[in-house]
Design a protein around this motif. Structure first.
Motif: not given
Length: 419
Positions: A139, A146, A135, A230, A150, A233
């Motif tokens: 992110v 970010r 990752a 997290y 993504i 994400f």
């Protein structure tokens, strides 16, 4: 095991070993002695006398019914997207046909490029097990860039699905605490074999590994800040992965130390992994269930695997053993047949859940044979007990034997035998 979020397992290693191996030991003892329930019969109604007891014995077609297939766990190894013939021959001679790809294209991936990878590997007798990514820092840390990172991952997942790539494994670290690794030499029966060991209290330049400062430029985060990043994400990418028919598999933090260079690790405990599962309810939101790392955290690997199997979140497997002196603080990666994990029980649990994705027998121990022929050089752990191809063959052969034994126990039929 009744695990509450945030709690650590308190059983001693002796209790851990006793609980995790008892079922397999009893089964093996019963078969070896011929003991069983008097008059027990298999599906065909047949029994066989065994030392005074009528004990059923499994019957199956050898080797067809214990051969790896699309309906069994499938052994894999690290491969590049375009491996040379020597590498392919080396692993196919060992019976490994699964490719875990590490040199992935830069995101966003393109369908044509991934399809070409898969077809090239298939032409060499290999199937793609998974692609491995890390990752991006933006992110993990919730920093500038970010959103675009993504979006690139979403595009890559769609391409993976269109190209027939079934699993994307990923790492999630602010920092990986490799400073705690060192080589431990076996002083007993294994006569100087090297183990990759970890100790959070080991000193580096006069500072304990657990107290090493943050690297320059890395901010300080709380656990909840990292979890917020997290969860964002997961909620963004998992629906895309599910629609694409791709399973994602987060690799647990390894080493699973609570703090890594001044920041918390949020993928380093069973409570963390359960929170991940609960965040987005989808089989595409799974993990690389790791027999070694689970034990490193102080939990029973077989029992956790059972929990993940009931949730259908076992999306990849790493298969190795460990000796734990203090969970999450001090341990050593030992041979698969000498550590604390019930490796047969772990493989048998995979069979029971109908698992049919990749199993990586990883982290070979350092053997004199590999040291002398220089084959340890390609191992990233070569300076801290990592081995070479001889050790890889040992681990691979052991994993296949455990798989065949597990298939025998779980799929064996009962019928008449000739003496």
């Amino acid at each position: 095991m009744n695990v509450q979020d945030g709690q650590e397992h308190s059983s001693s290693r002796r209790t851990f070993l006793k609980h995790s191996s008892s079922a397999a030991a009893l089964s093996a003892a019963a078969l070896a002695s011929g003991a069983g329930v008097a008059g027990a019969a298999g599906p065909g109604g047949h029994t066989r006398e065994g030392r005074g007891h009528a004990a059923p014995l499994p019957s199956l077609r050898w080797p067809q019914e214990v051969t790896e297939s699309a309906e069994t766990p499938r052994l894999c190894q690290w491969f590049s997207r375009n491996p040379g013939e020597e590498t392919v021959r080396r692993w196919r001679q060992a019976g490994v046909n699964g490719a875990l790809i590490t040199d992935v294209p830069e995101a966003p991936w393109q369908t044509a490029e991934l399809t070409a990878d898969r077809e090239r590997l298939e032409a060499q007798g290999l199937h793609v097990t998974a692609y491995l990514i890390s990752a991006p820092d933006s992110v993990v840390r919730g920093q500038d860039g970010r959103d675009q990172a993504i979006e690139d991952i979403k595009t890559s997942l769609r391409a993976a699905g269109e190209a027939g790539i079934p699993v994307v494994e990923y790492n999630w670290y602010v920092h990986r605490l490799m400073e705690g690794y060192y080589e431990e030499l076996d002083t007993g029966d294994r006569m100087g074999a090297g183990y990759t060991a970890f100790d959070a209290d080991r000193e580096v330049d006069g500072v304990k590994v657990r107290d090493l400062p943050r690297p320059e430029g890395v901010p300080a985060f709380t656990r909840e800040e990292l979890w917020e990043n997290y969860e964002h994400f997961l909620r963004e990418v998992v629906p895309v992965a599910e629609e694409a028919g791709v399973r994602m598999a987060v690799h647990p933090n390894d080493p699973p130390a609570r703090i890594s260079r001044g920041n918390p690790q949020i993928m380093g405990s069973v409570a963390d992994w359960k929170r991940m599962v609960d965040t987005v309810d989808s089989p595409s939101n799974g993990m690389t269930v790791h027999s070694g790392v689970t034990a490193e955290t102080g939990f029973d690997s077989v029992e956790f695997l059972h929990w993940m199997g009931r949730k259908d979140r076992i999306n990849h497997i790493h298969y190795r053993n460990v000796r734990v002196d203090e969970p999450r603080v001090k341990y050593a990666e030992v041979f698969p047949d000498t550590g604390e994990v019930d490796m047969f029980g772990f493989m048998r649990e995979l069979i029971r859940h109908g698992y049919h994705r990749g199993v990586l027998a990883e982290h070979p121990r350092a053997l004199d044979f590999d040291r002398e022929n220089g084959s340890t050089e390609s191992n990233q752990y070569k300076d801290v007990g990592g081995g070479g191809h001889g050790g890889e063959l040992y681990d691979t052969g052991y994993a296949r034997a455990m798989m065949q034994a597990a298939l025998l126990m779980e799929r064996g039929r009962f019928g008449p035998h000739d003496d």
